[in-house]
Design an enzyme around this catalytic site. Structure first.
Site, PDB file in Angstrom:
ATOM      1  N   LYS A 169      72.444  -4.267   0.628  1.00  0.00           N
ATOM      2  CA  LYS A 169      73.838  -3.834   0.436  1.00  0.00           C
ATOM      3  C   LYS A 169      74.239  -4.198  -0.979  1.00  0.00           C
ATOM      4  O   LYS A 169      73.747  -5.179  -1.533  1.00  0.00           O
ATOM      5  CB  LYS A 169      74.759  -4.569   1.425  1.00  0.00           C
ATOM      6  CG  LYS A 169      76.074  -3.866   1.668  1.00  0.00           C
ATOM      7  CD  LYS A 169      75.950  -2.846   2.769  1.00  0.00           C
ATOM      8  CE  LYS A 169      77.199  -2.062   2.963  1.00  0.00           C
ATOM      9  NZ  LYS A 169      77.163  -1.276   4.206  1.00  0.00           N
TER      10      LYS A 169
ATOM     11  N   ASP B  23      79.692   3.516   0.890  1.00  0.00           N
ATOM     12  CA  ASP B  23      80.401   2.627   1.819  1.00  0.00           C
ATOM     13  C   ASP B  23      81.866   2.731   1.388  1.00  0.00           C
ATOM     14  O   ASP B  23      82.250   3.700   0.712  1.00  0.00           O
ATOM     15  CB  ASP B  23      79.849   1.191   1.727  1.00  0.00           C
ATOM     16  CG  ASP B  23      80.239   0.322   2.927  1.00  0.00           C
ATOM     17  OD1 ASP B  23      79.566   0.387   3.959  1.00  0.00           O
ATOM     18  OD2 ASP B  23      81.243  -0.423   2.834  1.00  0.00           O
TER      19      ASP B  23
END
Ligand code: GLU
Length: 476
Positions: free
Chosen positions: A157, A197
Site C-alpha cells: 500500500k 484508493d
C-alpha cells in the site's frame, strides 16, 4: 523480597533461557505457545505510536494466534512475527509547484508488505491523514484480502499526505508526476503493481501511469485502474462497490434472505459508495443515506439511479460537497454527523477507517440493522465489531467484503499480459465468482456450532495460503 510478580517471573525466565541459548550458539526454538497479549506488547514496543497498525494486527491476531498455536509448523517458522514486519517501507520527499508558483513538499510512501503469493499489490491513497501507521494497517489488511481472492497477489500500500481537495487539475497532475518520478524506482509488473484508493481515481491513475510509461520507456501495465483507452479493465471502477453488495447478498442468501426490499444505510460518496448504491438499487434494495467528511444526507424515499447520477457528477466532476444534494432533491442534511442512527436493515460503511465505534454499533442494532458489509477498510473498530457479534448482526469484514476491487485489478493484470480485453459479462461473472468463493472460505473457516464468525473465517482463510507459502520458502 522478590518484587517481580510470579507470571512475569516466568516470562523473564523464558527470556533468560532464550538469551542463554543464543549465547551458547544453540538454535532457539519457536515451539512455545504464543500469547496475544505479550505479542501485542512486543509489537507496540517495536512500532511505537502506530495505532492503526496495532488495531489491524490485533483484529487479525485474535483469531490467528489461537490457530497458529494449534498448528506447529507456523509456530516453528515464527510466521506471526515475520508476517507483521513489512518486507520494506519506502518513504520519500515529493516536491511540486502549485498554480501560483508556490513550492510544496509532501511525503510519499510505499509499504511493500508481503510478496509470498505474488507481486506486491495494493492501492495508493492521497489524503492528509496518510502516515506510516495508516499505510502499514492498509498493507497488512491487503495480505489477507488479496490471499482470499485466490489470485496470485502479494500485498502493499502506498500514498501521500497530499490533500487533493480544492486543487486544480494541473496541480493534481504536477503532484502525480512528481510522486511517480520517485515511486517508479520501486514498482514494476512483476514487482509491485499499485492502484487507486481514497483520493486516487481514474484521473490520478492517468497522470501516474503517463509518467511511469515515460520513465521506463515501456507499456507494461504496472498500475491497475487504468482508463479503458490505455489498458484498463471493464468493471474495475464498479468492482469494490459491487463486490461489497455481492458479499452482503451471499451472507443473506445463506440464511434464506436477500437485499431485495431492504432499507440500506451507506456511508461515503466516493467510488465504493457510488457503485454499492448502484448495485443495491439493481438488487431491489433502497438506499436512504450517503455522506462525506462534512455530514450526511437522509433521503427516506431512496436514492434512485437518477439521484445517484447527480451524486456521481457532483463528486467526480464538480468535486463538490454532499450537502449540495439537498439543494436539488428533497432530503435532510445533517452537518458533522454520521448516518449510523438512521433506522435500517443493512449497513454498508464505504467511507474510511474507524467510522463505526461502539456507540454507533449500538445505534445500528437498536434501530434494526441485521447485517453489515464493509466497503471501506477497517471502518468498524474492535468495540463496534464486538457489539455486532454479541447481537448476532452478520458482519462481513472489509478484507473479505471489499476484495472485489483488487480481484478485478488482478483480472486487469491478466488482460494486460494476454494483450486482450475481456467483456463486461465475463468480468462481472468472474467478480461474482470470486466473492462467492471468498464467502464460502469465510463460512468454512468461521463456522462453529452452527454460528458463523465471518471475521474469523476471513482472518484464518486469508492467513493460511500466505503462511503455507512462507513455510515453503524456508527462512526467507
Ligand atoms: N485500494 C483498493 C483496496 O483497498 C484496491 C487495490 C488494488 O486494486 O490493487 O483493495
Amino acid at each position: 523480597m522478590n518484587m517481580i510478580p510470579s507470571h512475569k517471573n516466568k516470562q523473564y525466565a523464558k527470556v533468560a533461557t532464550h538469551k542463554a541459548a543464543i549465547i551458547n550458539g544453540a538454535p532457539s526454538s519457536n515451539s512455545a505457545s504464543l500469547d496475544l497479549k505479550s505479542f501485542m506488547e512486543d509489537l507496540t514496543k517495536r512500532t511505537p505510536g502506530e495505532i492503526e497498525f496495532h488495531q489491524a494486527v490485533h483484529e487479525v491476531m485474535c483469531d490467528v494466534i489461537p490457530y497458529v498455536n494449534e498448528h506447529n509448523k507456523y509456530k516453528e517458522a515464527n510466521i506471526i512475527e515475520r508476517l507483521t514486519e513489512p518486507d520494506r517501507s519506502i518513504m520519500f520527499r515529493v516536491n511540486w509547484e502549485d498554480d501560483n508558483g508556490r513550492i510544496h513538499t509532501n511525503r510519499g510512501y510505499r509499504v511493500q508488505f508481503n510478496n509470498s503469493i505474488g507481486p506486491y499489490k495494493g492501492g495508493l491513497r492521497f489524503h492528509p491523514t496518510v502516515n506510516l501507521s495508516v499505510l502499514k494497517f492498509l498493507g497488512f489488511e491487503q495480505i489477507f484480502k488479496n490471499s482470499l481472492t485466490n489470485l496470485p497477489l502479494g500485498a502493499g500500500k502506498g500514498g501521500s499526505d497530499f490533500n487533493p481537495q480544492g486543487r486544480t487539475d494541473r496541480e493534481i497532475m504536477r503532484f502525480c508526476i512528481a510522486f511517480m518520478t520517485e515511486l517508479s524506482k520501486y514498482i514494476g509488473n512483476t514487482v509491485d503493481i499499485p492502484a487507486g484508493d481514497i483520493g486516487v481515481g481514474e484521473r490520478e491513475i492517468g497522470y501516474l501511469y503517463g509518467q511511469y510509461k515515460k520513465l521506463v520507456n515501456g507499456f507494461e501495465g504496472s498500475i491497475t485502474g487504468k482508463g479503458l483507452e490505455f489498458g484498463g479493465s471493464l468493471i474495475r471502477k464498479e468492482a469494490t462497490g459491487y463486490g461489497c453488495v455481492y458479499f452482503m447478498e451471499e451472507m443473506l442468501n445463506n440464511i434464506g434472505d436477500s437485499v431485495r426490499g431492504k432499507t440500506c444505510v451507506v456511508s461515503g460518496s466516493g467510488n465504493v459508495a457510488q457503485y454499492a448504491i448502484e448495485k443495491i438499487n439493481h438488487l431491489g434494495g433502497r438506499v436512504v443515506t450517503v455522506s462525506d467528511s462534512s455530514g450526511f444526507i437522509y433521503d427516506p424515499e431512496g436514492i434512485d439511479n437518477v439521484k445517484l447520477g447527480h451524486i456521481m457528477s457532483l463528486k467526480n466532476i464538480d468535486r463538490g460537497r454532499i450537502s449540495e444534494y439537498s439543494e436539488k432533491f428533497k432530503a435532510q442534511y445533517f452537518s458533522n454527523k454520521t448516518p449510523w442512527s438512521v433506522p435500517c436493515d443493512l449497513a454498508f460503511p464505504c467511507a474510511t477507517q474507524n467510522e463505526i465505534y461502539e456507540f454507533d454499533a449500538h445505534e445500528l442494532v437498536k434501530n434494526g440493522c441485521k447485517a453489515v458489509s464493509e466497503g471501506a477498510n477497517m471502518p468498524t473498530n474492535s468495540d463496534g465489531i464486538r457489539v455486532f457479534q454479541q447481537n448476532n448482526v452478520l458482519f462481513g469484514p472489509g478484507k473479505a467484503a471489499n476484495a472485489g476491487g483488487v480481484a478485478v485489478s488482478g483480472m486487469e493484470m491478466s488482460q494486460n499480459s494476454q494483450h486482450s480485453n475481456w467483456d463486461k459479462e465475463h468480468l462481472d461473472e468472474s467478480l461474482k465468482g470470486v466473492i462467492k468463493d471468498i464467502h464460502k472460505k469465510c463460512y468454512i473457516f468461521g463456522t462453529q456450532s452452527g454460528k458463523t464468525n465471518y471475521l474469523k473465517g476471513a482472518n484464518i482463510g486469508g492467513f493460511k495460503k500466505v503462511a503455507d507459502a512462507m513455510v515453503a520458502y524456508g527462512i526467507n
